[in-house]
Design an enzyme around this catalytic site. Structure first.
Site, PDB file in Angstrom:
ATOM      1  N   GLY A 193      30.518  10.257 -29.815  1.00  0.00           N
ATOM      2  CA  GLY A 193      31.821   9.706 -30.165  1.00  0.00           C
ATOM      3  C   GLY A 193      31.979   9.712 -31.660  1.00  0.00           C
ATOM      4  O   GLY A 193      31.125  10.196 -32.398  1.00  0.00           O
TER       5      GLY A 193
ATOM      6  N   GLY B 271      26.530  10.770 -24.445  1.00  0.00           N
ATOM      7  CA  GLY B 271      27.879  10.847 -24.980  1.00  0.00           C
ATOM      8  C   GLY B 271      27.854  11.007 -26.491  1.00  0.00           C
ATOM      9  O   GLY B 271      26.853  10.735 -27.151  1.00  0.00           O
TER      10      GLY B 271
ATOM     11  N   VAL C 247      25.339   8.686 -28.292  1.00  0.00           N
ATOM     12  CA  VAL C 247      24.886   7.673 -27.343  1.00  0.00           C
ATOM     13  C   VAL C 247      23.761   8.254 -26.492  1.00  0.00           C
ATOM     14  O   VAL C 247      23.887   9.348 -25.937  1.00  0.00           O
ATOM     15  CB  VAL C 247      26.046   7.235 -26.415  1.00  0.00           C
ATOM     16  CG1 VAL C 247      25.620   6.051 -25.577  1.00  0.00           C
ATOM     17  CG2 VAL C 247      27.288   6.921 -27.220  1.00  0.00           C
TER      18      VAL C 247
ATOM     19  N   ASP D 158      41.050   1.717 -30.795  1.00  0.00           N
ATOM     20  CA  ASP D 158      40.740   3.074 -30.349  1.00  0.00           C
ATOM     21  C   ASP D 158      40.716   3.112 -28.821  1.00  0.00           C
ATOM     22  O   ASP D 158      39.762   3.583 -28.205  1.00  0.00           O
ATOM     23  CB  ASP D 158      39.413   3.545 -30.940  1.00  0.00           C
ATOM     24  CG  ASP D 158      39.289   5.068 -30.915  1.00  0.00           C
ATOM     25  OD1 ASP D 158      40.313   5.741 -30.661  1.00  0.00           O
ATOM     26  OD2 ASP D 158      38.181   5.577 -31.136  1.00  0.00           O
TER      27      ASP D 158
END
Ligand SMILES: *C1O[C@H](CO)[C@@H](O)[C@H](O)[C@H]1NC(C)=O
Ligand SMILES: *[C@@H]1O[C@H](CO)[C@@H](O)[C@H](O)[C@H]1NC(C)=O
Ligand SMILES: *[C@@H]1O[C@H](CO)[C@@H](O)[C@H](O)[C@H]1NC(C)=O
Ligand SMILES: *[C@@H]1O[C@H](CO)[C@@H](O)[C@H](O)[C@H]1NC(C)=O
Ligand SMILES: *[C@@H]1O[C@H](CO)[C@@H](O)[C@H](O)[C@H]1NC(C)=O
Ligand SMILES: *[C@@H]1O[C@H](CO)[C@@H](O)[C@H](O)[C@H]1NC(C)=O
Length: 940
Positions: free
Chosen positions: A620, A618, A625, A735
């Protein structure tokens, strides 16, 4: 003891024939009248319509409903066998891969549509019995309905196919599709309107096709099929009594009293005559099972079935009868006690049964089993079984359909191909059209029409110029005459009219566009060009000139880009090597570990755990990640925070300290961290199912049904509630968004990235404008106050809820940019709440909970923070909508007598006895008349 019944091959054939033996029983007709029926005798040409004497329904010839096809008759020796006149003629389609009938309908109305097929060796080719495959397809509109398989069938046999559907438009089209294994044909087509309240599971995206429809109790042999007028909707109800050996222990019940409907709205309108009969067993017996053999050629893996049971107690006024209804070993409805003289129609709401739940050896089977406390064995009055037909393909945009049909009419085109929908499904698109399918959620559009050398005669059809998306029109090499119409062009960029007989003058509106470079006009070879030397009149001028320019314009940049990319790669590789050699990150590990009980990792360890940071799971706002595996085998997600932020992240350690103390099942667990000059990372539990955004956008993931979605929302809400209410001081996530809601292997929702926003935003506010949150999720009050409170999270959570409901992103870009809450508001104002629901759900959701969740979501996204609920309130409101443990097995009406018993207990009991069911081998495997066949079993 288990007794099994089976029908023999010949009996089987009989019922196919018997379909044509019709009930004459006069009965009071309510609801629809035959005048609303559309009844077509395909291939009938002699007169425009005739009255079917037995049915008292007028049948018309099919000429007005289609183009093409050949009218044929079955051979005389089969005529006598047919039960009705409609089977004597047929229409065959030797030409074209798709041929369509267009039937008039009312937009949004529900219909039963039935097609029948009697081969009768009309072509004298013995196609059904010559050993070859005889198979063709049926489409309902632009979606696949069913295959018609006539292989190895006796030529006298009639088979029928039925679909229940909602008319998408003021016409319903039915298409026969040539699979290359036999010429498609059709004997009759019947369209029967249903009440809007009937078959409530139908929707614009869900139709169902007929699998079985049985009535029980003893019925005269002549009533083998019950249809109109007994059933005002002209459904075919097969007599179950006629399909089996009805000896002991079966007992037929009947009554002459009126059976009322239990619900105020009767979703099925089963005729009185059918409800007044039922079948049960001798009291020594306890269960009845009926098998539905699935044709092995059907992909039973993708088959989704919907059974509907109709129960009314007609034996006594104070009955002592309770039974469980199973689909295979799954308990569908526990403790059913039909009420006296009242019908209860039950079906699994919110879902279809799939292979996983209902099959054994490719058979679906349903069992009614008397419960221990019941005084009587089970009873049943009627049973219907359907399978799901997904209406997933979009029809061509209706403007385009309108104009292209006008063109077709204008030129009187008898193109075999040009029937049905112009663009959809793709493989049957009209010849000469190019369609734009790029927006998968919208109707395809016609962007290009190529009718060069098509023998067109007459004026240039205005309808072409009206087509809103048409960009390229090629009508060269025809016999077009007259002048080019003076017309304000819309989207047209290329107009090729060369080699026709068009005269002048060329209208200014067109010339201006040509001169402005907006239109590429070709006119050479027309009288209008005889004295005209303009570029649009000279052959191939533009092409010659543009070629070298094109070459330079395309090839040069491509070469340059390749060179640049190549250099970049070489340089990067080189640089990487060097940096690896010279810098050992491990040297920078610092000597001040936190005094907390989570692991501190070194860079070298992380490098090892993540296998040199190979697998990215991932990306972000805070970094990348990676997937990693700890020494003990646990999978972890390693979030490497952006290096640039390290220097300023003085809050990092305290923040980690806080996070390490947060433990909740819906919050991702921090396993460890890495902190030194070159490495700033957090190590979390790995969530194998990715995040909610991926799952929602991932398309048709069956596992994310409405109930799952509710559960995930509930999980996330609990996680947030914990952060807000149970942490001191409370932690504001800042968030909340679908990518930050992760899913563990059981699809439990787990919140990630909490706390981080604070660390980072606080560190950055003075140098950057990084706002808390993400576009589309951000509290409108934040823009005014720059204050972050727990209500900021509530707002974002509201957006998440709307995404869960609609499957749409927080900001919708097409056709224009609109924020999700406004989109939902607009759509609800325009239509109904059903219009905003994610299409992937196929309308399988509970309406009450849907309404409740939409209300809650809209409440969360109130502009003023003070109007929004707290997370505690959100959690308790969501909890109300969660289906209770056994509520997924609901009936239409929750009948008060039903007691709760636990699923596992019953499943176990069932497993114990299932050995007795090995007699299923008695189910035969003849698949005439469709794809399935039902057998029955009963036993003590
Ligand atoms: C339409 O007809 C043409 C020629 O007649 C054929 O090549 C094409 O495959 C047909 N397409 C369809 C969809 O029937
Ligand atoms: C079709 O079958 C009939 C009887 O089985 C036979 O007499 C006839 O010759 C067959 N026709 C063809 C074309 O095979
Ligand atoms: C929808 O269209 C696609 C592409 O034309 C086709 O493969 C698919 O079978 C269609 N789906 C249905 C349900 O007919
Ligand atoms: C059609 O039916 C025949 C005879 O029952 C069977 O052998 C064949 O596999 C079927 N084909 C398909 C595609 O269903
Ligand atoms: C029916 O239920 C009884 C318990 O009430 C159980 O013992 C029996 O095995 C069940 N039979 C079937 C076929 O499910
Ligand atoms: C129903 O029958 C069972 C078994 O015969 C009995 O135990 C039970 O009391 C009966 N219930 C009623 C309401 O008659």
């Amino acid at each position: 003891m288990v007794i099994s019944f089976r029908c023999s091959e010949s009996a089987n054939l009989t019922w196919i024939l018997a379909l044509l033996l019709i009930t004459f029983t006069p009965i009071q007709v309510y609801g629809q009248s035959a005048s609303e029926f559309v009844s077509i005798d395909c291939g009938w040409v002699n007169s425009s319509s005739y009255m079917d004497a037995a049915l008292v329904i007028p049948y018309s010839s099919d000429g007005g409903f289609l183009e093409g096809g050949l009218s044929r008759e079955i051979l005389p020796e089969f005529m006598a066998d047919t039960g009705n006149d409609q089977q004597k003629t047929l229409r065959s389609f030797p030409d074209g891969s798709r041929n369509c009938y267009t039937l008039p309908s009312t937009t949004g109305k529900k219909y039963l549509l039935r097609a029948t097929f009697t081969y009768g060796n009309y072509d004298r080719l013995n196609k059904t019995l010559d050993g070859s495959v005889f198979l063709f397809g049926l489409h309902i509109g632009v979606n696949f309905w069913e295959a018609v398989n006539l292989t190895n069938l006796d030529p006298s046999v009639t088979i029928w196919k039925e679909v229940l559907t909602i008319a998408p438009d003021n016409v319903v089209s039915v298409c026969l599709v040539n699979f290359g294994s036999g010429t498609p044909f059709i004997s009759s087509l019947e369209l029967r309107p249903l009440e809007d309240t009937m078959y409530p599971f139908l929707s614009s995206s869900v139709s169902v096709r007929y699998f079985q429809r049985y009535r029980f109790g003893s019925v005269r042999a002549a009533d083998f099929i019950t249809r109109y007028p007994t059933d005002p909707y002209d459904r075919f109800w097969q007599s179950w009594y006629g399909t089996i050996d009805h000896s002991y222990p079966w007992i037929s019940l009947n009554t002459s009293r009126t059976v009322n409907r239990q619900q105020s709205i009767d979703g099925f309108q089963v005729p009185q005559a059918i409800l007044q009969k039922a079948s049960t067993l001798d009291t020594n017996y306890s269960f009845m099972t009926f098998f539905v053999a699935i044709d092995p050629n059907l992909d039973s893996g993708s088959l989704e079935l919907l059974p509907i049971f109709h129960f009314a107690e007609i034996a006594s006024d104070s009955p002592n009868r309770t039974f469980n209804v199973y689909s295979a070993s799954e308990l569908l409805f526990p403790d059913v006690s039909p009420l006296p003289m009242r019908v209860d129609s039950m079906y699994p709401t919110n879902r279809f049964l799939t292979n996983r739940f209902l099959m054994s050896n490719k058979n679906a089977y349903f069992t009614l089993n008397r419960t221990a406390s019941s005084g009587l064995p089970p009873l049943i009055n009627a049973f219907e079984l359907y399978s799901l037909v997904r209406m997933e393909n979009f029809t061509t945009s209706s403007d385009d359909v309108h104009y292209i049909n006008a063109v077709k009419k204008h030129y009187n085109l008898a193109r075999i191909n040009w029937t049905g929908d112009p663009c959809s499904p793709r493989e049957y698109k009209w010849e000469g059209l190019t369609c734009d399918y790029s927006n998968g959620n919208q109707n395809p559009r016609i962007v290009r029409v190529n009718m060069s050398t098509s023998g067109l005669i007459g004026q240039l059809a205005i309808s072409f110029l009206d087509m809103p998306s048409l960009e390229n029109l090629d009508l060269s090499h025809n016999n077009l005459t007259g002048v080019i119409p003076d017309y304000q062009l819309k989207s047209l960029k290329v107009l090729n009219l060369s080699n026709n007989k068009l005269g002048g003058p060329i209208p200014d509106s067109i010339l201006q566009r040509v001169q402005a470079g907006l239109l590429d006009l070709r006119l050479e070879g027309n009288p209008v060009c005889s004295n005209n030397k303009d570029t649009y009149c000279s052959d191939k001028m533009t092409k010659r000139r543009t070629t070298p320019i094109l070459l330079i314009a395309v090839i040069v940049p491509v070469v340059l880009i390749c060179l640049l990319v190549g250099m970049c790669i070489i340089w990067k590789l080189h640089w990487k090597e060097r940096s690896r050699d010279n810098e050992d990150y491990a040297m920078y590990e610092e000597e001040n570990p936190l005094h907390i009980d989570i692991t501190r990792f070194t860079y070298a360890e992380l490098n090892h755990i993540t296998n040199s940071f190979q697998s990215i799971v991932g990306k972000g706002g805070f970094g990348i990640v990676y997937h990693g595996i700890l020494a003990n085998g646990d999978e972890v997600a390693v979030k490497v925070l952006k290096e640039t932020s390290i220097a300023e992240s003085t809050d990092f350690l305290p923040e980690v300290q806080t996070l390490s103390k947060v433990h909740h099942k819906n919050l991702v667990t921090l396993q460890g961290y890495c902190l030194n000059k070159k490495c700033l990372a957090l190590v979390y539990d790995f969530m194998p199912r990715g995040n909610l955004q991926q799952l929602l956008r991932g398309g048709e993931d069956c596992s994310l049904n409405w109930e799952r979605r509710l559960h995930i929302a509930f999980d996330a809400a609990q996680g947030l509630e914990y952060l807000h209410e149970l942490c001191t001081p409370s932690i504001v996530h800042r968030d909340v968004k679908t990518p930050n809601i992760l899913l563990d292997k059981n699809l439990m929702g787990i919140i990630s990235d909490f706390g981080l926003s604070r660390t980072f935003n606080d560190a950055h506010t003075h140098i950057s404008t990084v706002a808390a949150g993400t576009l589309g999720y951000l509290d409108p009050e934040y823009h005014a106050t720059f204050q972050i409170t727990v209500k900021t999270d509530v707002y974002s959570f509201g957006i998440v809820l709307l995404e869960i409901i609609t499957g749409q992103p927080p900001v919708i870009m097409e056709p224009q940019t609109v924020h999700l809450p406004s989109w939902v508001r607009q759509n609800i104002a325009k239509g109904s709440i059903h219009d905003v629901v994610d299409k992937v759900l196929l309308d399988q959701y509970d309406v009450t909970s849907l309404q409740g969740v939409i209300d809650l979501a809209m409440n969360c996204v109130e502009n003023a923070a003070i109007d929004r609920p707290t997370m505690t309130e959100v959690v308790s409101r969501l909890r109300m909508f969660l289906p209770a443990v056994s509520s997924k097995k609901q009936s239409v009406s929750a009948s008060p007598q039903r007691k709760n018993s636990t699923d596992t207990e019953i499943t176990r009991q069932f497993d114990l006895i299932s050995g007795a069911n090995n007699q299923t081998s008695s189910v035969q495997s003849g698949y005439t008349g469709g794809m399935s066949e039902t057998n029955f079993l009963s036993g003590r």
